[in-house]
Design a protein around this motif. Structure first.
Motif, PDB file in Angstrom:
ATOM      1  N   UNK A 133       0.810  -1.217   0.000  1.00 17.78           N
ATOM      2  CA  UNK A 133       0.000   0.000   0.000  1.00 17.78           C
ATOM      3  C   UNK A 133       0.844   1.269   0.000  1.00 17.78           C
ATOM      4  N   UNK A 134       2.167   1.111   0.068  1.00 12.19           N
ATOM      5  CA  UNK A 134       3.096   2.251   0.088  1.00 12.19           C
ATOM      6  C   UNK A 134       2.839   3.155   1.287  1.00 12.19           C
ATOM      7  N   UNK A 135       2.635   2.538   2.459  1.00 10.18           N
ATOM      8  CA  UNK A 135       2.468   3.279   3.708  1.00 10.18           C
ATOM      9  C   UNK A 135       3.527   2.793   4.693  1.00 10.18           C
ATOM     10  N   UNK A 136       3.762   3.571   5.734  1.00 14.22           N
ATOM     11  CA  UNK A 136       4.812   3.229   6.688  1.00 14.22           C
ATOM     12  C   UNK A 136       4.475   1.993   7.513  1.00 14.22           C
ATOM     13  N   UNK A 137       3.198   1.840   7.869  1.00 19.66           N
ATOM     14  CA  UNK A 137       2.785   0.706   8.683  1.00 19.66           C
ATOM     15  C   UNK A 137       1.273   0.553   8.571  1.00 19.66           C
ATOM     16  N   UNK A 138       0.763  -0.556   9.023  1.00 22.29           N
ATOM     17  CA  UNK A 138      -0.687  -0.740   9.114  1.00 22.29           C
ATOM     18  C   UNK A 138      -1.040  -1.198  10.523  1.00 22.29           C
ATOM     19  N   UNK A 139      -2.184  -0.755  11.005  1.00 19.17           N
ATOM     20  CA  UNK A 139      -2.735  -1.294  12.239  1.00 19.17           C
ATOM     21  C   UNK A 139      -3.446  -2.608  11.903  1.00 19.17           C
ATOM     22  N   UNK A 140      -3.443  -3.512  12.821  1.00 20.13           N
ATOM     23  CA  UNK A 140      -4.107  -4.788  12.593  1.00 20.13           C
ATOM     24  C   UNK A 140      -5.235  -4.971  13.600  1.00 20.13           C
ATOM     25  N   UNK A 141      -6.390  -5.367  13.096  1.00 16.24           N
ATOM     26  CA  UNK A 141      -7.561  -5.643  13.924  1.00 16.24           C
ATOM     27  C   UNK A 141      -8.116  -6.991  13.517  1.00 16.24           C
ATOM     28  N   UNK A 142      -8.359  -7.834  14.506  1.00 16.72           N
ATOM     29  CA  UNK A 142      -8.778  -9.204  14.219  1.00 16.72           C
ATOM     30  C   UNK A 142     -10.257  -9.397  14.546  1.00 16.72           C
ATOM     31  N   UNK A 143     -11.018  -9.720  13.508  1.00 15.94           N
ATOM     32  CA  UNK A 143     -12.409 -10.133  13.662  1.00 15.94           C
ATOM     33  C   UNK A 143     -12.453 -11.656  13.742  1.00 15.94           C
ATOM     34  N   UNK A 144     -12.728 -12.212  14.916  1.00 14.84           N
ATOM     35  CA  UNK A 144     -12.919 -13.656  14.956  1.00 14.84           C
ATOM     36  C   UNK A 144     -14.191 -14.016  14.192  1.00 14.84           C
ATOM     37  N   UNK A 145     -14.208 -15.185  13.599  1.00 13.04           N
ATOM     38  CA  UNK A 145     -15.394 -15.618  12.859  1.00 13.04           C
ATOM     39  C   UNK A 145     -16.619 -15.624  13.762  1.00 13.04           C
ATOM     40  N   UNK A 146     -16.430 -16.064  15.003  1.00 14.88           N
ATOM     41  CA  UNK A 146     -17.553 -16.125  15.939  1.00 14.88           C
ATOM     42  C   UNK A 146     -18.064 -14.727  16.273  1.00 14.88           C
ATOM     43  N   UNK A 147     -17.154 -13.745  16.277  1.00 15.75           N
ATOM     44  CA  UNK A 147     -17.548 -12.375  16.589  1.00 15.75           C
ATOM     45  C   UNK A 147     -18.391 -11.808  15.449  1.00 15.75           C
ATOM     46  N   UNK A 148     -17.956 -12.033  14.208  1.00 13.28           N
ATOM     47  CA  UNK A 148     -18.723 -11.548  13.061  1.00 13.28           C
ATOM     48  C   UNK A 148     -20.092 -12.205  13.011  1.00 13.28           C
TER      49      UNK A 148
END
Length: 346
Positions: A298-313
């Motif tokens: 994506x040509x960015x310095x970093x990305x934040x990561x967020x995890x959606x568990x399948x059970x949560x969705x």
């Protein structure tokens, strides 16, 4: 509660200047309480100061050397390029409309922090992230608002189980004239401590109208944090909704991590023409190496990561509200995002 002023015309202020919103000096209790009532309607803090208290305000009222029920009103000298510095004698009962105008003018110089959350594509999870972010920010102190500004939205109230809950929606706040920020904010539905402005079956934020920016400005005046759920179209410079980015102090762009969605995200980011502080939130990234690879793509310095568990969705699809499962990985990741915001948003 007293607030230090955050000034939209801050170029005229030195960084270490701290002003209260509005202040009152004098012994006329009745005049003070009438001014306090008007200030509460507009959503501006009015602080009563003693002679020994050397603090100052954007707007000053004094009953000293005035007839009973009257005050002199002046703006701070730093605001002379914007408001008259001359003193005005006002009757707190007969001149209430003029006093409200002065207080509304103060409100235009003050607002909390505004964070935009936008999905780079459909199904990214931006609305769920925006709602959970707002709910988490409540625990940090200060008022929090959540605003859905998609003109085509069915309403974030559906996600939050607010259908039928008493309170104003976009269709109720399209009126003309000056907005009484305090009255508007208190009229919005309350969701786990978050004031929510949503669309409903009558429609959402009106496109190409001044109502949207004025209402967002009023709500952000009343809250320490305002989270805006932004439509994808806002990332395209040629689209009318692009102007929403001017209202934000920070922007999270949310994306899923398959090749097609990352390619779409890269295109949108490359077309953005704004100096707005922005970072990418990548959904369901499983390792630091994968996060670094996505940042490179994506040509960015970093990305934040967020995890959606399948059970949560799945739970969200069955009516569980965002942020309800506080021990989930998703909620923990949003907690980390909030801590990051507190560091980077001045």
């Amino acid at each position: 509660m007293e607030h230090a002023v955050r000034v939209s015309v801050s170029k005229i202020l030195q960084p270490d200047v701290q002003l209260l919103s509005a202040v009152f000096r004098g012994s006329d209790d009745a005049a003070f309480h009438e001014l306090l009532h008007l200030a509460q309607l507009v959503g501006v803090d009015l602080t009563r100061l003693s002679h020994a208290d050397m603090r100052d305000g954007v707007l000053r009222f004094t009953s000293e050397n005035c007839p009973p029920g009257h005050v002199n009103a002046t703006f701070h000298e730093l605001f002379a390029p914007y408001f008259s510095a001359a003193a005005t004698l006002l009757d707190v009962h007969q001149d209430s409309a003029k006093i409200l105008e002065l207080l509304v003018a103060v409100g235009t110089t003050i607002r909390g922090k505004v964070v935009g959350v936008v999905g780079a594509h459909g199904g990214a999870g931006a609305s769920t992230l925006a709602a959970t972010l707002a709910r988490e920010l409540v625990s940090r102190g200060g008022g929090v608002a959540l605003i859905d500004i998609d003109p085509a939205s069915a309403g974030i109230e559906l996600l939050l189980s607010l259908v039928g809950v008493t309170g104003k929606r976009w269709a109720d706040v399209h009126g003309q004239g000056a907005l009484l920020a305090g009255k508007l904010n208190s009229a919005l539905p309350l969701w786990h401590g978050v004031r929510v402005l949503s669309a409903d079956e009558r429609g959402g934020m009106p496109p190409n109208a001044e109502a949207g920016p004025n209402i967002i400005a009023a709500i952000s005046q009343m809250n320490a944090w305002t989270v805006i759920d932004i439509p994808t179209s806002a990332l395209v410079p040629e689209m009318p909704t692009n102007s929403v980015l001017e209202w934000c102090d920070y922007l999270f762009v949310v994306t899923r991590c398959d090749a097609v969605h990352l390619a779409t995200t890269h295109t949108l980011l490359s077309r953005m023409n704004t100096a707005l502080l922005t970072s990418v939130v990548a959904i369901n990234v499983t390792s630091k190496n994968e996060a670094a690879h996505i940042a490179q793509m994506l040509a960015v310095d970093f990305v934040h990561t967020v995890r959606f568990e399948h059970s949560y969705e799945s739970a969200l699809e069955h009516g569980v509200e965002p942020g309800e499962r506080s021990r989930s990985r998703f909620s923990r990741d949003v907690h980390t995002l909030c801590a990051y915001l507190e560091q980077v948003v001045p």
